[in-house]
Write a protein that holds these residues in place. Structure first.
Motif, PDB file in Angstrom:
ATOM      1  N   ALA A 172       0.862  -1.127  -0.063  1.00 11.90           N
ATOM      2  CA  ALA A 172       0.028  -0.012  -0.007  1.00 11.90           C
ATOM      3  C   ALA A 172       0.732   1.350  -0.145  1.00 11.90           C
ATOM      4  CB  ALA A 172      -0.887   0.003   1.061  1.00 11.90           C
TER       5      ALA A 172
ATOM      6  N   SER B 295       0.929   4.320  -2.773  1.00  9.20           N
ATOM      7  CA  SER B 295       0.617   5.506  -2.542  1.00  9.20           C
ATOM      8  C   SER B 295       1.836   6.431  -3.057  1.00  9.20           C
ATOM      9  CB  SER B 295       0.653   5.830  -1.012  1.00  9.20           C
ATOM     10  OG  SER B 295      -0.319   4.932  -0.606  1.00  9.20           O
TER      11      SER B 295
ATOM     12  N   LEU C 143       1.739   6.836  -6.854  1.00  8.42           N
ATOM     13  CA  LEU C 143       0.761   7.898  -7.411  1.00  8.42           C
ATOM     14  C   LEU C 143       1.125   9.271  -7.153  1.00  8.42           C
ATOM     15  CD1 LEU C 143      -2.683   6.278  -6.242  1.00  8.42           C
ATOM     16  CD2 LEU C 143      -1.826   6.229  -8.365  1.00  8.42           C
TER      17      LEU C 143
ATOM     18  N   ALA D  60       1.419  11.501 -10.326  1.00  8.12           N
ATOM     19  CA  ALA D  60       0.426  11.559 -11.217  1.00  8.12           C
ATOM     20  C   ALA D  60      -0.780  12.607 -10.344  1.00  8.12           C
ATOM     21  CB  ALA D  60      -0.317  10.118 -11.283  1.00  8.12           C
ATOM     22  N   THR D  61      -0.804  12.816  -9.124  1.00  4.97           N
ATOM     23  CA  THR D  61      -1.374  13.535  -8.522  1.00  4.97           C
ATOM     24  C   THR D  61      -1.195  14.910  -8.672  1.00  4.97           C
ATOM     25  OG1 THR D  61      -1.302  11.840  -6.836  1.00  4.97           O
ATOM     26  CG2 THR D  61      -2.652  13.794  -5.999  1.00  4.97           C
TER      27      THR D  61
ATOM     28  N   HIS E 242      -3.073  18.204  -3.986  1.00  2.00           N
ATOM     29  CA  HIS E 242      -3.024  16.854  -3.132  1.00  2.00           C
ATOM     30  C   HIS E 242      -2.104  16.004  -3.065  1.00  2.00           C
ATOM     31  CE1 HIS E 242      -7.513  18.243  -4.549  1.00  2.00           C
ATOM     32  NE2 HIS E 242      -7.498  18.170  -3.165  1.00  2.00           N
TER      33      HIS E 242
ATOM     34  N   TRP F   8       0.345  16.018  -1.111  1.00  4.57           N
ATOM     35  CA  TRP F   8       0.483  15.523   0.545  1.00  4.57           C
ATOM     36  C   TRP F   8      -0.186  14.465   0.745  1.00  4.57           C
ATOM     37  CZ3 TRP F   8      -3.307  15.397   4.084  1.00  4.57           C
ATOM     38  CH2 TRP F   8      -4.338  16.286   3.510  1.00  4.57           C
ATOM     39  N   VAL F   9      -1.361  14.201   0.290  1.00  5.85           N
ATOM     40  CA  VAL F   9      -2.074  12.897   0.803  1.00  5.85           C
ATOM     41  C   VAL F   9      -1.523  11.503   0.454  1.00  5.85           C
ATOM     42  CG1 VAL F   9      -4.417  11.553   0.262  1.00  5.85           C
ATOM     43  CG2 VAL F   9      -4.510  14.176   0.061  1.00  5.85           C
ATOM     44  N   CYS F  10      -0.790  11.695  -0.743  1.00  9.73           N
ATOM     45  CA  CYS F  10       0.058  10.452  -1.327  1.00  9.73           C
ATOM     46  C   CYS F  10       1.195  10.416  -0.264  1.00  9.73           C
ATOM     47  CB  CYS F  10       0.675  10.686  -2.737  1.00  9.73           C
ATOM     48  SG  CYS F  10      -0.666  10.590  -3.972  1.00  9.73           S
TER      49      CYS F  10
ATOM     50  N   LEU G 293       0.208   9.101   3.165  1.00  5.42           N
ATOM     51  CA  LEU G 293      -0.325   7.911   3.118  1.00  5.42           C
ATOM     52  C   LEU G 293       0.806   7.005   2.983  1.00  5.42           C
ATOM     53  CD1 LEU G 293      -3.520   7.509   0.998  1.00  5.42           C
ATOM     54  CD2 LEU G 293      -3.316   6.921   3.136  1.00  5.42           C
TER      55      LEU G 293
ATOM     56  N   TYR H 227       1.808   4.146   5.980  1.00  3.49           N
ATOM     57  CA  TYR H 227       1.670   2.699   5.624  1.00  3.49           C
ATOM     58  C   TYR H 227       2.915   2.057   5.707  1.00  3.49           C
ATOM     59  CZ  TYR H 227      -3.083   2.126   3.841  1.00  3.49           C
ATOM     60  OH  TYR H 227      -4.406   2.039   3.487  1.00  3.49           O
TER      61      TYR H 227
ATOM     62  N   VAL I  70      -6.817   9.021 -10.008  1.00  2.33           N
ATOM     63  CA  VAL I  70      -6.081   8.907  -8.796  1.00  2.33           C
ATOM     64  C   VAL I  70      -6.798   8.578  -7.317  1.00  2.33           C
ATOM     65  CG1 VAL I  70      -4.272  10.192  -7.345  1.00  2.33           C
ATOM     66  CG2 VAL I  70      -4.208  10.315  -9.673  1.00  2.33           C
TER      67      VAL I  70
ATOM     68  N   LEU J  44      -6.760   6.282  -4.150  1.00  4.28           N
ATOM     69  CA  LEU J  44      -6.272   6.777  -2.840  1.00  4.28           C
ATOM     70  C   LEU J  44      -7.448   6.785  -2.044  1.00  4.28           C
ATOM     71  CD1 LEU J  44      -4.151   9.961  -3.520  1.00  4.28           C
ATOM     72  CD2 LEU J  44      -3.547   7.785  -2.768  1.00  4.28           C
TER      73      LEU J  44
ATOM     74  N   LEU K 291      -7.677   3.622  -0.141  1.00  2.61           N
ATOM     75  CA  LEU K 291      -6.370   3.531   1.162  1.00  2.61           C
ATOM     76  C   LEU K 291      -6.619   4.482   2.165  1.00  2.61           C
ATOM     77  CD1 LEU K 291      -3.445   3.197  -1.734  1.00  2.61           C
ATOM     78  CD2 LEU K 291      -4.459   1.503  -0.422  1.00  2.61           C
TER      79      LEU K 291
END
Lengths: 74, 330
Positions: free
Chosen positions: A11, A15, A18, A21-22, A26, A28-30, A33, A37, B135, B139, B142
């Motif tokens: 996971a 994260s 991605l 690609a984000t 956003h 910071w979310v990847c 995460l 994880y 995306v 996400l 997750l």
């Protein structure tokens, strides 16, 4: 290696993958995460390791039979 | 004639919202039903009420994304939106009868994209917008999974010395009412807004509203009423999959899963990102399952759900494109 730790590591890898690609707003979310994880993977691995040390795996029924047969013949 | 067609497609869009509520009622109530906090009948009433209340809490960012960030507004017409809706509704009904918790949202995005591409080619897709949605397909579950794992672990750690298990369970059953309400608000906010986005696009395409207009209040109220009515009608096949086939839940687990899913939906709705509420709650339920142990999750069912997720957009797009071919012939 512990299956849960492997799952969390996977996971974390998804994260992190991605992240490019984000959209920048956003990303910071990847990142968050991936970090969470990774921490969970390390925590799970340590938890599994400490459990194994406290309760070493017992031999399976087949191995026990073999041991009993071995002790019977001697 | 065109006005009649416009209102007909608005009715179909509200029908989609109704089916969405019907299809996703399971997500809102699966955990409170499976942990026996409420009877199925009261659970749907509870969920429907908070589905409706959602319009007071969140803005219309998600509606704007659907109306403006999936396909170029110039290509949108009554025929394109009608075909997109037919693609999404058909897929929803197919997966409902198969008992698969797929995403109504991705069916809608796939349907819109498929019909628009059938009309004018791939250059009409808004790559940035679709990329953001794609995306967050990955996400959002997750995010729900990680939050549910953390919430569940923290709660278990705080209460692990408590010997009054019955009292603890009773407490969490009550708290589950709050978490289920929060989840239903998130569901209403994200899913009802997709229909608002569709109707907004339709009104702009028909020239009833200028480009860049905000969602009218009557559209907001109609979309929330339709989703609440759908939830009230409820669907039980998916309740079974969500509530017990992925992992068995206790009240504390249900509370953790719903709180995590609600927090995720609040965040994405405020950010204007349409996500699948189904994906989010599934991720959260798996998060609680993995907090027990990995084998507590029935990965076969989870894998079947993932396959349905992967196929949702292409199948909805294909049905919508075929429908547009028929519509364009007239």
């Amino acid at each position: 290696m512990d299956r849960r730790a492997l799952f969390f590591l996977g996971a974390a890898a998804v994260s992190a993958a991605l992240y490019p690609a984000t959209d920048t707003q956003h990303r910071w979310v990847c990142l968050a995460l991936a970090v969470v994880y990774t921490v969970l993977a390390v925590g799970s691995a340590l938890d599994a390791w400490s459990r194994q040390r406290r309760h070493p795996a017992r031999p399976g029924p087949r191995a026990r039979k073999g041991q009993e047969a071995g002790s019977g013949s001697s | 004639m065109e006005t009649l067609l416009l209102w007909l497609v608005v009715a179909v869009a509200l029908g989609f919202d109704y089916v969405n509520g019907f299809h996703d009622a399971a997500n809102s109530i699966a955990t409170i039903v499976s942990t026996r906090v409420l009877s199925p009948r009261w659970a749907v009433v509870w969920a429907a009420t908070f589905n409706f209340v959602a319009f007071l809490v969140f803005g219309t960012h998600v509606a704007d994304t659907i109306a403006k960030d999936v396909v170029l507004q110039d290509v949108l017409s009554i025929g394109v939106i009608f075909s997109g809706l037919v693609g999404a509704i058909s897929l929803n009904l197919i997966t409902f009868f198969l008992g698969l918790p797929t995403s109504s949202s991705h069916a809608l995005v796939g349907g819109m994209a498929g019909a628009a591409v059938a009309k004018a080619g791939t250059h009409v897709l808004v790559v940035e917008g679709i990329r953001k949605i794609a995306v967050f397909i990955v996400l959002s579950p997750l995010l729900g999974l990680a939050l549910a794992f953390v919430v569940f672990t923290v709660v278990m750690w705080v209460f692990h010395r408590s010997k009054k298990v019955d009292r603890l369970n009773r407490g969490f059953r009550r708290l589950q009412l709050v978490s289920a309400a929060a989840y239903s608000i998130g569901h209403g906010a994200n899913d009802a807004q997709k229909t608002m986005g569709i109707i907004l696009a339709l009104l702009i395409a028909a020239g009833h509203l200028p480009k860049g207009a905000d969602v009218p209040l009557w559209v907001v109220l109609a979309a929330h009423t339709a989703i609440a009515a759908g939830t009230l009608s409820g669907g039980w096949r998916i309740v079974k999959t969500m509530g017990s086939k992925i992992t068995r839940l206790q009240p504390v687990g249900g509370f953790a899963a719903e709180s995590a899913a609600a927090a995720t939906l609040f965040f994405v709705s405020a950010s204007g990102i349409p996500v699948s509420t189904t994906h989010t709650i599934t991720g959260s339920i798996i998060g609680v399952g993995t907090a027990h142990r990995v084998s507590a999750v029935r990965w076969g069912v989870a894998g079947r759900v993932v396959w349905a997720w992967v196929l949702t957009i292409p199948i909805a797009a294909a049905i919508a494109a075929a429908t547009y071919a028929v519509v364009a012939a007239f």
